[in-house]
Enzyme design. Structure first.
Site, PDB file in Angstrom:
ATOM      1  N   ASP A 110      81.838  73.962 -16.789  1.00  0.00           N
ATOM      2  CA  ASP A 110      82.956  73.203 -16.222  1.00  0.00           C
ATOM      3  C   ASP A 110      84.231  73.403 -17.023  1.00  0.00           C
ATOM      4  O   ASP A 110      84.205  73.377 -18.262  1.00  0.00           O
ATOM      5  CB  ASP A 110      82.627  71.700 -16.266  1.00  0.00           C
ATOM      6  CG  ASP A 110      82.475  71.099 -14.887  1.00  0.00           C
ATOM      7  OD1 ASP A 110      83.026  71.652 -13.921  1.00  0.00           O
ATOM      8  OD2 ASP A 110      81.794  70.066 -14.790  1.00  0.00           O
ATOM      9  N   LYS A 117      83.496  76.386 -13.320  1.00  0.00           N
ATOM     10  CA  LYS A 117      83.725  75.497 -12.179  1.00  0.00           C
ATOM     11  C   LYS A 117      85.022  74.742 -12.421  1.00  0.00           C
ATOM     12  O   LYS A 117      85.265  74.277 -13.529  1.00  0.00           O
ATOM     13  CB  LYS A 117      82.575  74.499 -11.985  1.00  0.00           C
ATOM     14  CG  LYS A 117      82.848  73.483 -10.863  1.00  0.00           C
ATOM     15  CD  LYS A 117      81.615  72.725 -10.445  1.00  0.00           C
ATOM     16  CE  LYS A 117      81.224  71.598 -11.332  1.00  0.00           C
ATOM     17  NZ  LYS A 117      82.257  70.542 -11.509  1.00  0.00           N
ATOM     18  N   ASP A 138      80.899  68.767 -17.136  1.00  0.00           N
ATOM     19  CA  ASP A 138      81.581  67.851 -18.062  1.00  0.00           C
ATOM     20  C   ASP A 138      80.969  66.455 -17.959  1.00  0.00           C
ATOM     21  O   ASP A 138      81.333  65.552 -18.717  1.00  0.00           O
ATOM     22  CB  ASP A 138      83.100  67.838 -17.815  1.00  0.00           C
ATOM     23  CG  ASP A 138      83.479  67.392 -16.424  1.00  0.00           C
ATOM     24  OD1 ASP A 138      82.580  67.168 -15.592  1.00  0.00           O
ATOM     25  OD2 ASP A 138      84.694  67.249 -16.166  1.00  0.00           O
ATOM     26  N   SER A 139      79.988  66.292 -17.062  1.00  0.00           N
ATOM     27  CA  SER A 139      79.178  65.072 -17.041  1.00  0.00           C
ATOM     28  C   SER A 139      78.448  64.892 -18.371  1.00  0.00           C
ATOM     29  O   SER A 139      77.918  63.812 -18.638  1.00  0.00           O
ATOM     30  CB  SER A 139      78.175  65.114 -15.886  1.00  0.00           C
ATOM     31  OG  SER A 139      77.432  66.309 -15.916  1.00  0.00           O
ATOM     32  N   GLU A 146      81.030  66.953  -3.556  1.00  0.00           N
ATOM     33  CA  GLU A 146      80.468  65.731  -4.144  1.00  0.00           C
ATOM     34  C   GLU A 146      80.828  64.515  -3.296  1.00  0.00           C
ATOM     35  O   GLU A 146      81.996  64.315  -2.936  1.00  0.00           O
ATOM     36  CB  GLU A 146      81.006  65.568  -5.580  1.00  0.00           C
ATOM     37  CG  GLU A 146      80.435  64.351  -6.283  1.00  0.00           C
ATOM     38  CD  GLU A 146      80.559  64.409  -7.802  1.00  0.00           C
ATOM     39  OE1 GLU A 146      81.081  65.405  -8.352  1.00  0.00           O
ATOM     40  OE2 GLU A 146      80.120  63.426  -8.434  1.00  0.00           O
ATOM     41  N   GLU A 187      87.475  71.667 -10.758  1.00  0.00           N
ATOM     42  CA  GLU A 187      87.631  70.592  -9.775  1.00  0.00           C
ATOM     43  C   GLU A 187      88.960  70.751  -9.030  1.00  0.00           C
ATOM     44  O   GLU A 187      89.992  71.007  -9.656  1.00  0.00           O
ATOM     45  CB  GLU A 187      87.605  69.217 -10.461  1.00  0.00           C
ATOM     46  CG  GLU A 187      86.229  68.815 -10.944  1.00  0.00           C
ATOM     47  CD  GLU A 187      86.160  67.362 -11.411  1.00  0.00           C
ATOM     48  OE1 GLU A 187      87.112  66.593 -11.157  1.00  0.00           O
ATOM     49  OE2 GLU A 187      85.153  67.016 -12.030  1.00  0.00           O
TER      50      GLU A 187
HETATM   51  O1  KIV Z   1      79.942  67.615 -14.284  1.00  0.00           O
HETATM   52  C1  KIV Z   1      79.005  67.686 -13.466  1.00  0.00           C
HETATM   53  O2  KIV Z   1      77.838  67.468 -13.781  1.00  0.00           O
HETATM   54  C2  KIV Z   1      79.322  68.033 -12.086  1.00  0.00           C
HETATM   55  C3  KIV Z   1      78.234  67.872 -11.083  1.00  0.00           C
HETATM   56  C4  KIV Z   1      78.135  66.446 -10.717  1.00  0.00           C
HETATM   57  C5  KIV Z   1      78.416  68.742  -9.915  1.00  0.00           C
HETATM   58  O3  KIV Z   1      80.427  68.374 -11.784  1.00  0.00           O
END
Ligand code: KIV
Length: 268
Positions: free
Chosen positions: A87, A117, A48-49, A186, A119
């Site tokens: 994510d 993924k 989600d970056s 992280e 969090e």
């Molecule tokens: O969203 C993302 O890119 C991440 C990485 C920083 C692991 O969660």
């Protein structure tokens, strides 16, 4: 273990623990995914970056499930040999379980993700366990949780005090017990990251956690220098794509203004 360019799975990624460092990177589009895959990375994360690196948001909080599906599908069209993980965005893992399941199913069915993924540590472990039981492979994420930007009041390093280390140990144990196939850590103190890596049977993938994790992940824009923002201090930049783009755009603009492009012989 897959040979050159054969397909990576959650099982083969997990099997790399103790054998060799695991190479992970983010990608948000098909072109980047093809290029990363050519470098034989093991895992591609549609993070989600994407919100902060490509979509102009200040944090990852505004990123929606629709956005994640859109970008995951773009990466999936590259048909990477790397394991493709998407994510679960802000708050989407905290709804009633049926809705969480639906989000993950969309990321896999419409987006083509092979795992998700989520969090959060111990608090998210019950959700992770139910997803794993439903056949959805989960990559955990502990330490700095960027989706909690407003709750944390900013980004910082974790695992510097004994109390935080204990918390983090409980987080990784709970996620491993819940069936996560690997865990992203992280911005942990490097000693803490090394200790947690030694504790775990599943791989721990570090970002800003020092050299002693089972693998590393970086945001593609950060490592390639394709950003107009400051990159985190732990990043090593392997390219200057922003510099190349600036040069290319400037040369093109100059050529058009000076009527050098299209050139007479080449115009259509
Ligand atoms: O969203 C993302 O890119 C991440 C990485 C920083 C692991 O969660």
């Amino acid at each position: 273990m897959p040979g050159t360019m054969s397909k990576w799975t959650t099982q083969s990624i997990r099997g790399l623990k103790g054998k060799r460092p695991i190479v992970c990177v983010t990608a948000y589009d098909a072109v980047t995914a093809v290029l990363a895959d050519e470098a034989e990375v093991d895992l591609i994360l549609v993070g989600d970056s994407v919100g902060t690196t490509m979509l102009g948001f200040e944090t990852t909080v505004p990123v929606t499930v629709d956005m994640m599906v859109h970008h995951t599908a773009a990466v999936a069209r590259a048909r990477p040999a790397a394991l493709l993980v998407a994510d679960v965005p802000f708050a989407a893992g905290c709804h009633e379980f049926d809705r969480v399941l639906d989000t993950c199913a969309r990321l896999m069915r419409e987006g083509g993700a092979e795992a998700v993924k989520i969090e959060g540590g111990e608090a998210m472990a019950p959700v992770v366990a139910r997803l794993v039981r439903a056949g959805i492979p989960v990559l955990g994420h502990i330490g700095l949780l960027p989706q909690r930007y407003y709750a944390l009041g900013g980004y910082r390093r974790f695992g510097r005090t004994p109390a935080e280390r204990e918390h983090l140990l409980a987080d990784v144990r709970a996620l491993q017990d819940a069936g996560a196939f690997a865990i992203v850590a992280e911005m942990l103190d490097s000693g803490c990251a090394a200790a947690l890596t030694g504790e775990l049977e599943v791989p721990m993938i570090g970002i800003g956690c020092g050299p002693d994790c089972d693998g590393q992940i970086l945001v593609c824009n950060d490592l390639l220098g394709y950003s107009v923002k400051k990159v985190p201090g732990f990043v090593k930049q392997y390219g200057d794509l922003a510099g190349e783009a600036r040069k290319g755009f400037a040369a093109y603009a100059r050529d058009v203004r000076e009527k050098k492009f299209p050139s007479a012989g080449k115009s259509v």
